[in-house]
Design a protein around this motif. Structure first.
Motif, PDB file in Angstrom:
ATOM      1  N   VAL A 194       0.847  -1.197   0.000  1.00  0.00           N
ATOM      2  CA  VAL A 194       0.000   0.000   0.000  1.00  0.00           C
ATOM      3  C   VAL A 194       0.881   1.245   0.000  1.00  0.00           C
ATOM      4  CG1 VAL A 194      -1.868  -1.226   1.171  1.00  0.00           C
ATOM      5  CG2 VAL A 194      -0.152   0.017   2.532  1.00  0.00           C
ATOM      6  N   PRO A 195       0.349   2.394  -0.447  1.00  0.00           N
ATOM      7  CA  PRO A 195       1.197   3.581  -0.597  1.00  0.00           C
ATOM      8  C   PRO A 195       1.894   4.047   0.672  1.00  0.00           C
ATOM      9  CG  PRO A 195      -1.133   4.080  -1.064  1.00  0.00           C
ATOM     10  CD  PRO A 195      -1.005   2.614  -0.981  1.00  0.00           C
ATOM     11  N   SER A 196       1.263   3.870   1.843  1.00  0.00           N
ATOM     12  CA  SER A 196       1.882   4.357   3.083  1.00  0.00           C
ATOM     13  C   SER A 196       3.157   3.608   3.431  1.00  0.00           C
ATOM     14  CB  SER A 196       0.895   4.254   4.250  1.00  0.00           C
ATOM     15  OG  SER A 196       0.642   2.890   4.586  1.00  0.00           O
ATOM     16  N   LYS A 197       3.396   2.450   2.813  1.00  0.00           N
ATOM     17  CA  LYS A 197       4.569   1.639   3.126  1.00  0.00           C
ATOM     18  C   LYS A 197       5.685   1.780   2.089  1.00  0.00           C
ATOM     19  CE  LYS A 197       2.680   0.204   6.792  1.00  0.00           C
ATOM     20  NZ  LYS A 197       3.176   0.751   8.073  1.00  0.00           N
ATOM     21  N   TYR A 198       5.471   2.581   1.058  1.00  0.00           N
ATOM     22  CA  TYR A 198       6.469   2.676  -0.006  1.00  0.00           C
ATOM     23  C   TYR A 198       7.817   3.202   0.483  1.00  0.00           C
ATOM     24  CZ  TYR A 198       4.248   1.172  -4.326  1.00  0.00           C
ATOM     25  OH  TYR A 198       3.712   0.402  -5.332  1.00  0.00           O
ATOM     26  N   LEU A 199       7.803   4.175   1.376  1.00  0.00           N
ATOM     27  CA  LEU A 199       9.058   4.781   1.820  1.00  0.00           C
ATOM     28  C   LEU A 199       9.982   3.762   2.475  1.00  0.00           C
ATOM     29  CD1 LEU A 199      10.690   7.389   2.071  1.00  0.00           C
ATOM     30  CD2 LEU A 199       9.587   7.781   4.291  1.00  0.00           C
ATOM     31  N   THR A 200       9.410   2.805   3.212  1.00  0.00           N
ATOM     32  CA  THR A 200      10.243   1.814   3.895  1.00  0.00           C
ATOM     33  C   THR A 200      10.346   0.489   3.146  1.00  0.00           C
ATOM     34  OG1 THR A 200       8.304   1.162   5.205  1.00  0.00           O
ATOM     35  CG2 THR A 200       9.813   2.754   6.194  1.00  0.00           C
ATOM     36  N   VAL A 201       9.349   0.162   2.324  1.00  0.00           N
ATOM     37  CA  VAL A 201       9.329  -1.144   1.655  1.00  0.00           C
ATOM     38  C   VAL A 201       9.846  -1.065   0.225  1.00  0.00           C
ATOM     39  CG1 VAL A 201       7.806  -3.007   0.856  1.00  0.00           C
ATOM     40  CG2 VAL A 201       7.448  -1.988   3.114  1.00  0.00           C
ATOM     41  N   ARG A 202       9.427  -0.037  -0.500  1.00  0.00           N
ATOM     42  CA  ARG A 202       9.747   0.069  -1.930  1.00  0.00           C
ATOM     43  C   ARG A 202      10.199   1.504  -2.236  1.00  0.00           C
ATOM     44  NH1 ARG A 202       5.649  -0.312  -6.992  1.00  0.00           N
ATOM     45  NH2 ARG A 202       7.069  -1.202  -8.518  1.00  0.00           N
ATOM     46  N   PRO A 203      11.280   1.957  -1.614  1.00  0.00           N
ATOM     47  CA  PRO A 203      11.636   3.384  -1.658  1.00  0.00           C
ATOM     48  C   PRO A 203      12.019   3.908  -3.037  1.00  0.00           C
ATOM     49  CG  PRO A 203      13.388   2.102  -0.639  1.00  0.00           C
ATOM     50  CD  PRO A 203      12.220   1.187  -0.773  1.00  0.00           C
ATOM     51  N   MET A 231       1.834  -7.836  -1.349  1.00  0.00           N
ATOM     52  CA  MET A 231       2.114  -8.633  -0.162  1.00  0.00           C
ATOM     53  C   MET A 231       1.349  -8.023   1.001  1.00  0.00           C
ATOM     54  SD  MET A 231       6.246  -8.633  -0.603  1.00  0.00           S
ATOM     55  CE  MET A 231       6.232  -6.863  -0.917  1.00  0.00           C
ATOM     56  N   VAL A 232       0.906  -8.857   1.915  1.00  0.00           N
ATOM     57  CA  VAL A 232       0.319  -8.357   3.165  1.00  0.00           C
ATOM     58  C   VAL A 232       1.149  -8.886   4.333  1.00  0.00           C
ATOM     59  CG1 VAL A 232      -2.022  -7.995   2.313  1.00  0.00           C
ATOM     60  CG2 VAL A 232      -1.353 -10.260   3.129  1.00  0.00           C
ATOM     61  N   GLY A 233       0.979  -8.241   5.481  1.00  0.00           N
ATOM     62  CA  GLY A 233       1.791  -8.584   6.644  1.00  0.00           C
ATOM     63  C   GLY A 233       2.950  -7.636   6.853  1.00  0.00           C
ATOM     64  N   LEU A 234       2.948  -6.512   6.113  1.00  0.00           N
ATOM     65  CA  LEU A 234       4.016  -5.518   6.213  1.00  0.00           C
ATOM     66  C   LEU A 234       3.643  -4.343   7.116  1.00  0.00           C
ATOM     67  CD1 LEU A 234       5.056  -5.594   2.471  1.00  0.00           C
ATOM     68  CD2 LEU A 234       6.652  -5.950   4.357  1.00  0.00           C
ATOM     69  N   GLY A 235       2.485  -4.421   7.745  1.00  0.00           N
ATOM     70  CA  GLY A 235       2.041  -3.339   8.622  1.00  0.00           C
ATOM     71  C   GLY A 235       0.898  -2.519   8.053  1.00  0.00           C
ATOM     72  N   GLU A 236       0.401  -2.925   6.876  1.00  0.00           N
ATOM     73  CA  GLU A 236      -0.740  -2.241   6.279  1.00  0.00           C
ATOM     74  C   GLU A 236      -2.003  -2.513   7.098  1.00  0.00           C
ATOM     75  OE1 GLU A 236      -1.036  -6.297   5.537  1.00  0.00           O
ATOM     76  OE2 GLU A 236       0.669  -5.059   4.933  1.00  0.00           O
ATOM     77  N   VAL A 237      -2.998  -1.677   6.910  1.00  0.00           N
ATOM     78  CA  VAL A 237      -4.302  -1.935   7.535  1.00  0.00           C
ATOM     79  C   VAL A 237      -5.300  -2.291   6.444  1.00  0.00           C
ATOM     80  CG1 VAL A 237      -3.843  -0.451   9.507  1.00  0.00           C
ATOM     81  CG2 VAL A 237      -5.004   0.501   7.495  1.00  0.00           C
ATOM     82  N   ARG A 238      -6.383  -2.936   6.853  1.00  0.00           N
ATOM     83  CA  ARG A 238      -7.340  -3.500   5.903  1.00  0.00           C
ATOM     84  C   ARG A 238      -7.885  -2.445   4.935  1.00  0.00           C
ATOM     85  NH1 ARG A 238     -12.915  -4.470   5.776  1.00  0.00           N
ATOM     86  NH2 ARG A 238     -13.549  -6.457   4.793  1.00  0.00           N
ATOM     87  N   ASN A 239      -8.264  -1.277   5.442  1.00  0.00           N
ATOM     88  CA  ASN A 239      -8.842  -0.259   4.565  1.00  0.00           C
ATOM     89  C   ASN A 239      -7.863   0.219   3.506  1.00  0.00           C
ATOM     90  OD1 ASN A 239     -11.342  -0.338   5.735  1.00  0.00           O
ATOM     91  ND2 ASN A 239     -11.084   1.518   6.979  1.00  0.00           N
ATOM     92  N   GLU A 240      -6.557   0.175   3.810  1.00  0.00           N
ATOM     93  CA  GLU A 240      -5.560   0.544   2.806  1.00  0.00           C
ATOM     94  C   GLU A 240      -5.543  -0.468   1.662  1.00  0.00           C
ATOM     95  OE1 GLU A 240      -1.839   2.794   4.722  1.00  0.00           O
ATOM     96  OE2 GLU A 240      -2.182   0.825   5.637  1.00  0.00           O
ATOM     97  N   ILE A 286     -14.008  -9.698  -1.533  1.00  0.00           N
ATOM     98  CA  ILE A 286     -14.162  -8.260  -1.772  1.00  0.00           C
ATOM     99  C   ILE A 286     -13.613  -7.875  -3.139  1.00  0.00           C
ATOM    100  CG2 ILE A 286     -13.393  -5.972  -1.014  1.00  0.00           C
ATOM    101  CD1 ILE A 286     -13.449  -7.113   1.871  1.00  0.00           C
ATOM    102  N   ALA A 287     -12.467  -8.433  -3.514  1.00  0.00           N
ATOM    103  CA  ALA A 287     -11.852  -8.105  -4.809  1.00  0.00           C
ATOM    104  C   ALA A 287     -12.757  -8.519  -5.965  1.00  0.00           C
ATOM    105  CB  ALA A 287     -10.483  -8.765  -4.927  1.00  0.00           C
ATOM    106  N   TYR A 288     -13.353  -9.688  -5.868  1.00  0.00           N
ATOM    107  CA  TYR A 288     -14.292 -10.105  -6.915  1.00  0.00           C
ATOM    108  C   TYR A 288     -15.499  -9.165  -6.961  1.00  0.00           C
ATOM    109  CZ  TYR A 288     -12.150 -14.508  -8.436  1.00  0.00           C
ATOM    110  OH  TYR A 288     -11.318 -15.450  -8.998  1.00  0.00           O
ATOM    111  N   ALA A 289     -15.976  -8.752  -5.791  1.00  0.00           N
ATOM    112  CA  ALA A 289     -17.119  -7.841  -5.745  1.00  0.00           C
ATOM    113  C   ALA A 289     -16.787  -6.490  -6.378  1.00  0.00           C
ATOM    114  CB  ALA A 289     -17.568  -7.642  -4.303  1.00  0.00           C
ATOM    115  N   LYS A 290     -15.517  -6.097  -6.326  1.00  0.00           N
ATOM    116  CA  LYS A 290     -15.094  -4.830  -6.916  1.00  0.00           C
ATOM    117  C   LYS A 290     -14.905  -4.929  -8.427  1.00  0.00           C
ATOM    118  CE  LYS A 290     -12.927  -2.892  -2.753  1.00  0.00           C
ATOM    119  NZ  LYS A 290     -13.715  -1.649  -2.683  1.00  0.00           N
ATOM    120  N   GLY A 291     -14.949  -6.142  -8.977  1.00  0.00           N
ATOM    121  CA  GLY A 291     -14.943  -6.259 -10.434  1.00  0.00           C
ATOM    122  C   GLY A 291     -13.731  -6.886 -11.079  1.00  0.00           C
ATOM    123  N   PHE A 292     -12.771  -7.384 -10.295  1.00  0.00           N
ATOM    124  CA  PHE A 292     -11.634  -8.082 -10.913  1.00  0.00           C
ATOM    125  C   PHE A 292     -12.131  -9.353 -11.599  1.00  0.00           C
ATOM    126  CE2 PHE A 292      -9.484  -5.616  -7.586  1.00  0.00           C
ATOM    127  CZ  PHE A 292      -8.418  -5.097  -8.292  1.00  0.00           C
TER     128      PHE A 292
END
Length: 324
Positions: A194-203, A231-240, A286-292
């Protein structure tokens, strides 16, 4: 680098005199947590696994299966499935999650495209995934080499469908157009987190550039399937995660993969949480419901895992949507 990593089946190719990640030596140690019971894979022992390994070695090729230490290598190679990593084994970026070596890469191998094509033919692959390290040192980020590999496979193994998993080609004007013009069947570019983790995960990357890259693929070729993974488990929250899904759907991305981050070493980003299989099922619904058109979400989901079967599902889902 563009993959989810683990150390479970990491080939022992590095000597003690040559540490794999010297660029990460300054980082503090992050203890590696014990994996929960739902993350378990068997060590590779199949004869077919060895056959696949031999084809890779004989053609002097690099696979993301090995370089990223994918936990599914035993299963995939035992089915003669392999994902080839082109443009060398050294990346110009040092993402905090990635197990691929960082440094100054060597020159592009002009024989690599045909070597990959020969391996695809020798293995009888119905579907192949081609990925690469980031090559910020090249004027086009390696785009023409991607096109050369696609063209070589088309000529050598014309019935094989081709999926590319590309870098972001940041500040490489015209690079994306080169790859799309070569007509891969699936264009994949992973957001990773998620975008909030880019600075530390994918700078080295920019979230909205990656979203725009995927959107532009559809503008250049509306019929091309697009795909992205996180990937999940990096400190993101569900809404992100849910917002990221909306961003990808706004870019008309067809296929989403969601997998558990697994820490390659003490010098890599720590696992903040292990997401349960039930939570992954929730993300999938949820992803299927969003149209993927296609969603793969589980602890061991990886971008290239079951790629051939997933591509068949993707085509079927599009036909069903169009009423064909």
């Amino acid at each position: 680098m563009v993959t989810i990593v683990d150390t479970l089946n990491r080939p022992q190719q590095q000597s003690e005199a040559r540490p794999r990640h010297p660029e990460k030596a300054h980082r503090p140690d992050n203890p590696i947590q014990r994996k929960p019971h739902w993350i378990r894979v068997k060590a590779p022992t199949s004869p077919v696994y060895r056959e696949t390994q031999n084809v890779v070695r004989e053609n002097n090729l690099v696979t993301v299966c090995e370089e990223a230490g994918c936990p599914n290598i035993g299963e995939c190679w035992s089915k003669k499935h392999a994902s080839f990593m082109i443009l060398g084994d050294t990346c110009t970026r040092a993402c905090a999650f990635c197990n691929v070596r960082t440094g100054m890469p060597g020159p592009v191998d002009p024989k690599e495209a045909q070597g990959v094509a020969d391996a695809v033919a020798a293995m009888g692959l119905e579907h192949v995934v081609i990925t690469s390290v980031d090559r910020d040192d090249l004027d086009d980020g390696g785009a023409q080499h991607f096109a050369d590999v696609i063209n070589a496979i088309r000529n050598t193994a014309p019935s094989t469908t081709i999926e590319v998993l590309t870098p972001d080609f940041l500040r490489k004007d015209g690079a994306l157009e080169i790859v799309v013009a070569a007509k891969p069947d699936v264009f994949n570019h992973n957001l990773e987190t998620v975008p909030s983790k880019y600075l530390t995960v994918r700078p080295g990357a920019r979230y909205f550039h990656s979203i725009r890259l995927l959107q532009k693929v559809k503008e250049l070729d509306p019929e091309m399937f697009t795909k992205s993974g996180i990937m999940v488990g990096l400190g993101e929250v569900r809404n992100e995660v849910l917002q990221l899904m909306d961003d990808l759907r706004a870019a008309d991305v067809d296929f989403l993969t969601v997998g558990q981050y697994l820490q390659p070493s003490k010098k890599h980003h720590p696992v903040v949480s292990f997401v349960t299989p039930e939570e992954f099922k929730g993300y999938e619904r949820i992803a299927y419901a969003k149209g993927f058109l296609k969603v793969s979400a589980s602890p061991l989901t990886r971008s290239s895992h079951h790629a051939g079967e997933d591509f068949a599902d993707l085509r079927a889902a599009r036909k069903a949507k169009l009423g064909h």
